[in-house]
Design an enzyme around this catalytic site. Structure first.
Site: not given
Lengths: 126, 401
Positions: A52-53
């Site tokens: 993810g991020s």
């Protein structure tokens, strides 16, 4: 540089630290993660990959500053975001959280067992 | 430069290459470490050496009154945004820099972008080349103008090794609906992890807004930095092109039940209650704002529901000129820029239930702001905002049961 020792927290799925760990408490907060609620602080985080991020680098550095970070991270595949987060934390605060890639050792690791990460990046099950 | 060299070691690169642009995510405040790092850069006299855009920060600088958090944290968030601007970066403060025409990289351009959804859009939709750059390395790349020549900067690494094929049981109406894309993105992220996949079975020429929603969700449930959508993305005119004429490692079907399951998992709240509707993650484009306004028509948002659309400050002038901002505001919609409603204390009642059409928002909000989430299509969201309770329209999913 010294060896890092801690109890393994083995995650079945990769975790995005941003949105996945609260740096104020070290708690796993990703609502979609099977191990929600676990504490990452002082543990050797063992997971197949990052996720993810791109903010995960900041969250790792902030958790190091706040004293809530994992003691080390063992990954199944390289993750630039976590490696850089750890490098910046070491540069800013002089605290080393080794981020190492060891797919075979990682896959064999059991929840709660003691793990040692050597200064050379070697991973041993104690 | 030490960070860029460290990155080269981690990625096993033989050398460094020049980049033409950077998009920096480090300007979003995560605590004292964020400020300590930028202070170290400023003390060393650093400045960006390539055109650099900034991602969202912790505060809407144009509408600071929308922040309901404590003043000290807000001030620190603002300070961090200022510090990055002072390094010479453009104060774009958007997670969708690809919507700004004059900073958008073109096919084959080597860049260093942060922000997971922007990374995926950059590689997949623009065909420009970036790796998954996270905080700190993004600004280090902007300052040095160099990155390791590894990963998605190289043509060979852009080859799809996984093929996701929409199964025959996915109805035509669902295949051609906006709501498919964030849901398919969640499935893609889970199946692909960090590998490059190709998606087969969609009509060609899908819109940028759909591809944006797909990538943002895939970069949340997985680490997807690039996806080929056959017939829609520039390096995938055909499946064979996306595979670079080689055989894929895996071919998997995506059935309608997989999509339903992914859709249902994004909703954490079972009831019909609603306190807020949050749209525009990633930042809404002009086209999306127009669409939301059109869906509203002459109706108004229910007085007990907070309806928020996040967008880039770059979108405001054109939206204002076309009267879209006035129409949305008259209908009771609040416009948020420079930040997003799941990273900053914006919502009056963050616990919700909050409804969204964004796979990314639905994925992160329960952890980030402890929101109970209802995921739905844009139509369902707008109809629910008006009704003051969750209104479902199984529509495109119906055949799919």
């Amino acid at each position: 540089m010294t060896e890092v020792v801690g109890r393994a927290l083995v995650l079945e799925e990769g975790l995005s630290l941003w949105g996945g760990m609260d740096p104020a408490t070290g708690e796993l907060i990703d609502a979609h993660h099977p191990q929600r609620g676990a504490s990452l602080t002082g543990r050797i985080l063992v997971m197949p990959s990052g996720r993810g991020s791109s903010s995960s680098a900041s969250v790792l550095a902030e958790s190091v500053r706040a004293g809530t970070a994992p003691a080390g991270i063992v990954l199944g595949e390289p993750d630039l975001i976590l490696a850089i987060g750890a490098a910046v934390a070491e540069e800013l605060y002089g605290i080393r959280v080794p981020v190492v890639v060891a797919p075979e050792v990682g896959a064999a690791m059991r929840e709660g067992e003691t793990v040692r990460i050597g200064h050379d990046g070697s991973v041993r099950r104690a | 430069m030490r960070l860029v060299v460290r990155a080269a070691e981690v990625s096993g690169a033989g050398g460094l290459i020049d980049i033409t642009r950077a998009h920096v995510d480090s300007c979003l405040y995560h605590g004292q470490a964020s400020l300590d790092f930028v202070a170290r850069l400023a003390d060393g006299g650093a400045a960006v050496s390539v055109p650099t855009t900034l991602n969202v920060g912790a505060l809407d600088l144009i509408h600071p009154e929308l922040n309901h958090g404590d003043a000290v944290t807000a001030e620190r968030g603002r300070l961090l945004m200022d510090r990055y601007r002072a390094l010479g970066a453009q104060p774009t403060f958007t997670c969708a820099p690809y919507q700004i025409a004059d900073v958008r990289p073109s096919l084959g351009e080597q860049v260093a972008w942060g922000e997971s959804n922007a990374i995926c859009f950059c590689n997949s939709v623009l065909g420009a080349r970036t790796n998954r750059y996270g905080d700190f390395i993004d600004i280090a790349a902007a300052i040095t103008g160099r990155v390791p020549y590894a990963g998605l900067h190289r043509t060979d690494a852009r080859r799809a090794t996984l093929v996701l094929r929409l199964a025959a049981d996915v109805p035509a109406a669902l295949r051609d609906s906006d709501v498919l894309f964030p849901v398919l993105g969640i499935v893609l992220g889970r199946r692909a992890g960090s590998t490059v996949a190709a998606i087969e079975g969609l009509a060609s020429g899908q819109s940028e807004d759909r591809l944006k929603a797909l990538g943002a969700a895939a970069a949340s449930s997985g680490s997807v930095a690039m996806v080929h959508v056959i017939g829609s993305t520039p390096e995938a005119p055909t499946l064979d092109a996306a595979l670079q004429h080689q055989t894929p490692d895996r071919i998997e079907l995506v059935h309608v039940r997989d999509l339903r399951q992914a859709r249902d998992a994004l909703t954490t709240e079972a009831g019909n209650e609603l306190t807020a509707v949050s749209l525009g993650t990633p930042h809404a484009s002009l086209v999306e704002l127009e669409r939301y306004a059109a869906l509203l028509g002459d109706r108004r948002v229910h007085p007990e529901v907070e309806c928020l659309i996040s967008t880039g400050r770059d979108v405001l002038p054109a939206a204002s000129e076309r009267g879209i901002l006035d129409r949305l505001r008259e209908a009771g919609v609040e416009l948020l820029v420079d930040t997003c409603s799941y990273i900053a204390p914006i919502l009056r009642d963050p616990g919700g239930p909050v409804m969204t059409d964004s796979g990314k928002w639905a994925y992160y909000a329960p952890g980030n702001i402890s929101a109970r989430v209802v995921f739905g299509s844009a139509d369902e969201c707008i109809n629910s905002a008006v009704a003051g309770r969750v209104v479902r329209d199984e529509g495109v999913w119906e055949e799919a049961s």
